[in-house]
Scaffold this active site. Sequence first.
Site, PDB file in Angstrom:
ATOM      1  N   ARG A 102       0.882  -1.182   0.000  1.00 27.75           N
ATOM      2  CA  ARG A 102       0.000   0.000   0.000  1.00 27.75           C
ATOM      3  C   ARG A 102       0.909   1.218   0.000  1.00 27.75           C
ATOM      4  O   ARG A 102       1.720   1.396   0.914  1.00 27.75           O
ATOM      5  CB  ARG A 102      -0.925   0.011   1.218  1.00 27.75           C
ATOM      6  CG  ARG A 102      -1.625   1.354   1.401  1.00 27.75           C
ATOM      7  CD  ARG A 102      -2.724   1.329   2.431  1.00 27.75           C
ATOM      8  NE  ARG A 102      -3.915   0.700   1.904  1.00 27.75           N
ATOM      9  CZ  ARG A 102      -5.131   0.859   2.430  1.00 27.75           C
ATOM     10  NH1 ARG A 102      -5.310   1.617   3.491  1.00 27.75           N
ATOM     11  NH2 ARG A 102      -6.172   0.256   1.898  1.00 27.75           N
ATOM     12  N   HIS A 129      -7.437   0.961  -6.471  1.00 24.31           N
ATOM     13  CA  HIS A 129      -7.661   0.096  -5.307  1.00 24.31           C
ATOM     14  C   HIS A 129      -8.414  -1.153  -5.779  1.00 24.31           C
ATOM     15  O   HIS A 129      -9.565  -1.390  -5.394  1.00 24.31           O
ATOM     16  CB  HIS A 129      -8.479   0.879  -4.279  1.00 24.31           C
ATOM     17  CG  HIS A 129      -8.470   0.268  -2.907  1.00 24.31           C
ATOM     18  ND1 HIS A 129      -7.670  -0.791  -2.549  1.00 24.31           N
ATOM     19  CD2 HIS A 129      -9.201   0.577  -1.788  1.00 24.31           C
ATOM     20  CE1 HIS A 129      -7.891  -1.113  -1.284  1.00 24.31           C
ATOM     21  NE2 HIS A 129      -8.810  -0.298  -0.805  1.00 24.31           N
ATOM     22  N   GLN A 132     -10.323  -3.882  -3.509  1.00 19.37           N
ATOM     23  CA  GLN A 132     -11.605  -3.412  -2.973  1.00 19.37           C
ATOM     24  C   GLN A 132     -12.731  -3.694  -3.969  1.00 19.37           C
ATOM     25  O   GLN A 132     -13.834  -4.086  -3.586  1.00 19.37           O
ATOM     26  CB  GLN A 132     -11.529  -1.910  -2.666  1.00 19.37           C
ATOM     27  CG  GLN A 132     -12.821  -1.328  -2.139  1.00 19.37           C
ATOM     28  CD  GLN A 132     -13.181  -1.855  -0.759  1.00 19.37           C
ATOM     29  OE1 GLN A 132     -12.381  -1.779   0.143  1.00 19.37           O
ATOM     30  NE2 GLN A 132     -14.387  -2.394  -0.602  1.00 19.37           N
ATOM     31  N   ASP A 218     -17.286   7.416  -1.942  1.00 22.82           N
ATOM     32  CA  ASP A 218     -16.065   7.254  -1.152  1.00 22.82           C
ATOM     33  C   ASP A 218     -15.764   8.618  -0.531  1.00 22.82           C
ATOM     34  O   ASP A 218     -16.360   9.627  -0.905  1.00 22.82           O
ATOM     35  CB  ASP A 218     -14.913   6.778  -2.063  1.00 22.82           C
ATOM     36  CG  ASP A 218     -13.630   6.476  -1.300  1.00 22.82           C
ATOM     37  OD1 ASP A 218     -13.688   6.274  -0.063  1.00 22.82           O
ATOM     38  OD2 ASP A 218     -12.556   6.449  -1.931  1.00 22.82           O
ATOM     39  N   CYS A 258     -16.343   1.750   0.378  1.00 26.36           N
ATOM     40  CA  CYS A 258     -15.201   0.911   0.777  1.00 26.36           C
ATOM     41  C   CYS A 258     -14.847   1.083   2.251  1.00 26.36           C
ATOM     42  O   CYS A 258     -14.187   0.227   2.826  1.00 26.36           O
ATOM     43  CB  CYS A 258     -13.996   1.232  -0.108  1.00 26.36           C
ATOM     44  SG  CYS A 258     -13.348   2.902   0.069  1.00 26.36           S
ATOM     45  N   ARG A 286     -13.696  -8.472   1.788  1.00 25.05           N
ATOM     46  CA  ARG A 286     -12.260  -8.244   1.529  1.00 25.05           C
ATOM     47  C   ARG A 286     -11.467  -9.490   1.910  1.00 25.05           C
ATOM     48  O   ARG A 286     -10.562  -9.914   1.199  1.00 25.05           O
ATOM     49  CB  ARG A 286     -11.765  -7.033   2.347  1.00 25.05           C
ATOM     50  CG  ARG A 286     -12.312  -5.690   1.890  1.00 25.05           C
ATOM     51  CD  ARG A 286     -11.739  -5.277   0.567  1.00 25.05           C
ATOM     52  NE  ARG A 286     -10.296  -5.184   0.592  1.00 25.05           N
ATOM     53  CZ  ARG A 286      -9.592  -4.135   1.057  1.00 25.05           C
ATOM     54  NH1 ARG A 286     -10.222  -3.064   1.484  1.00 25.05           N
ATOM     55  NH2 ARG A 286      -8.274  -4.140   1.041  1.00 25.05           N
TER      56      ARG A 286
HETATM   57  N1   CP Z   1     -11.320   0.012   2.331  1.00 24.17           N
HETATM   58  C1   CP Z   1     -10.045  -0.032   2.769  1.00 24.17           C
HETATM   59  O1   CP Z   1      -9.100  -0.314   2.026  1.00 24.17           O
HETATM   60  O2   CP Z   1      -9.917   0.228   4.098  1.00 24.17           O
HETATM   61  P1   CP Z   1      -8.575   0.438   4.940  1.00 24.17           P
HETATM   62  O3   CP Z   1      -7.968   1.748   4.504  1.00 24.17           O
HETATM   63  O4   CP Z   1      -9.013   0.429   6.359  1.00 24.17           O
HETATM   64  O5   CP Z   1      -7.635  -0.696   4.632  1.00 24.17           O
HETATM   65  N1  NVA Z   2      -9.988   6.807  -1.458  1.00 26.33           N
HETATM   66  C1  NVA Z   2      -9.622   6.400  -0.133  1.00 26.33           C
HETATM   67  C2  NVA Z   2      -9.856   4.944   0.044  1.00 26.33           C
HETATM   68  C3  NVA Z   2      -9.525   4.402   1.407  1.00 26.33           C
HETATM   69  C4  NVA Z   2      -9.696   2.928   1.503  1.00 26.33           C
HETATM   70  C5  NVA Z   2      -8.178   6.753   0.142  1.00 26.33           C
HETATM   71  O1  NVA Z   2      -7.348   6.577  -0.757  1.00 26.33           O
HETATM   72  O2  NVA Z   2      -7.885   7.230   1.239  1.00 26.33           O
END
Ligand code: CP
Ligand code: NVA
Length: 300
Positions: A102, A129, A132, A218, A258, A286
């Site tokens: 990540r 992502h 997700q 989101d 998400c 997930r």
């Molecule tokens: N939806 C998602 O990826 O959540 P987190 O940021 O908690 O991993």
């Molecule tokens: N768009 C959000 C998703 C978090 C899971 C971010 O990147 O923070």
Amino acid sequence: MKHFLSFDEFSKEDILEIIELSKQIKREYLEGVKIPYLDKKILGMIFEKSSTRTRVSFESGIFQLGGDGIFLSSRDIQMGRGEPISDTAKVISSMVDLIMVRTFEHEKIEEFARNSKTPVINGLTDLCHPVQILADYMTILESGIENPKIAYVGDGNNMANSLLLFSAKMGFEIGIATPKGYEPDAEILSKSREISEKIYISNSPDEVVSGADVIITDTWVSMGDEAEKEKRISDFNGYIVDEKLFSKGSENRIFLHCLPAYRGYEVSEAVIDGSRSKVFKEAENRLHVQKGLMVWLMTK
Ligand code: CP
Ligand code: NVA
């Protein structure tokens, strides 16, 4: 060897295979049948951003499959102090069987994957992502919706980008409504348009939500956007998914997010905590889709 960095390198058939395998692994798990598909395999997990769902689902997932996981925060590893990504990838991939990353810039995960001897999974970048979206799709199917008309309202961020390319690959109709200046990534949009004609980009939430089966939003302030928070909250005025907007969807509509969610901003409490919201099933999925994905990648 295959990486899972975006839907770019994945066909509809690949996606369906991963989902089928995930459904089987979920069924077995819920029935208490424990099959060590990834016996003694080790998953390395590099996090340069915060996480609740991604960390817990990957870590639990690899344990449940008979393997083990190593959590690597960028605060603790040398990459956070400037060790090159390529060196980090070569070293870690010589010691583990699978790596989840990540990070911020998508180019970073691409560079990591180019230098990795083992499959790399995108656990979120600024651009996309995709894990997700696999969970979203499993949730859509479990809600009895086979050929969804999808609406996304809000920021044209990593979620919107992955949803867009995914929908194009699957042949699903998708409408995305963002304020001006917050449209999805131009390159992903043009790639998606080469594949599908059923893509609508708009500035009107009403327009895209009308008749939609799956309504998704989101956060307006993604990780990395914190400095623009005030401006964003003002620019997204009118883009909340509230009951009035949500009621314009189809009769069997569902709501997905998400998470983490910010009630009163991108979604109202009534919608996210209402009976058509599937956000907690979506979060749980997930775990199941990532187990399917890990097994699929390790047997490629
Ligand atoms: N939806 C998602 O990826 O959540 P987190 O940021 O908690 O991993
Ligand atoms: N768009 C959000 C998703 C978090 C899971 C971010 O990147 O923070």
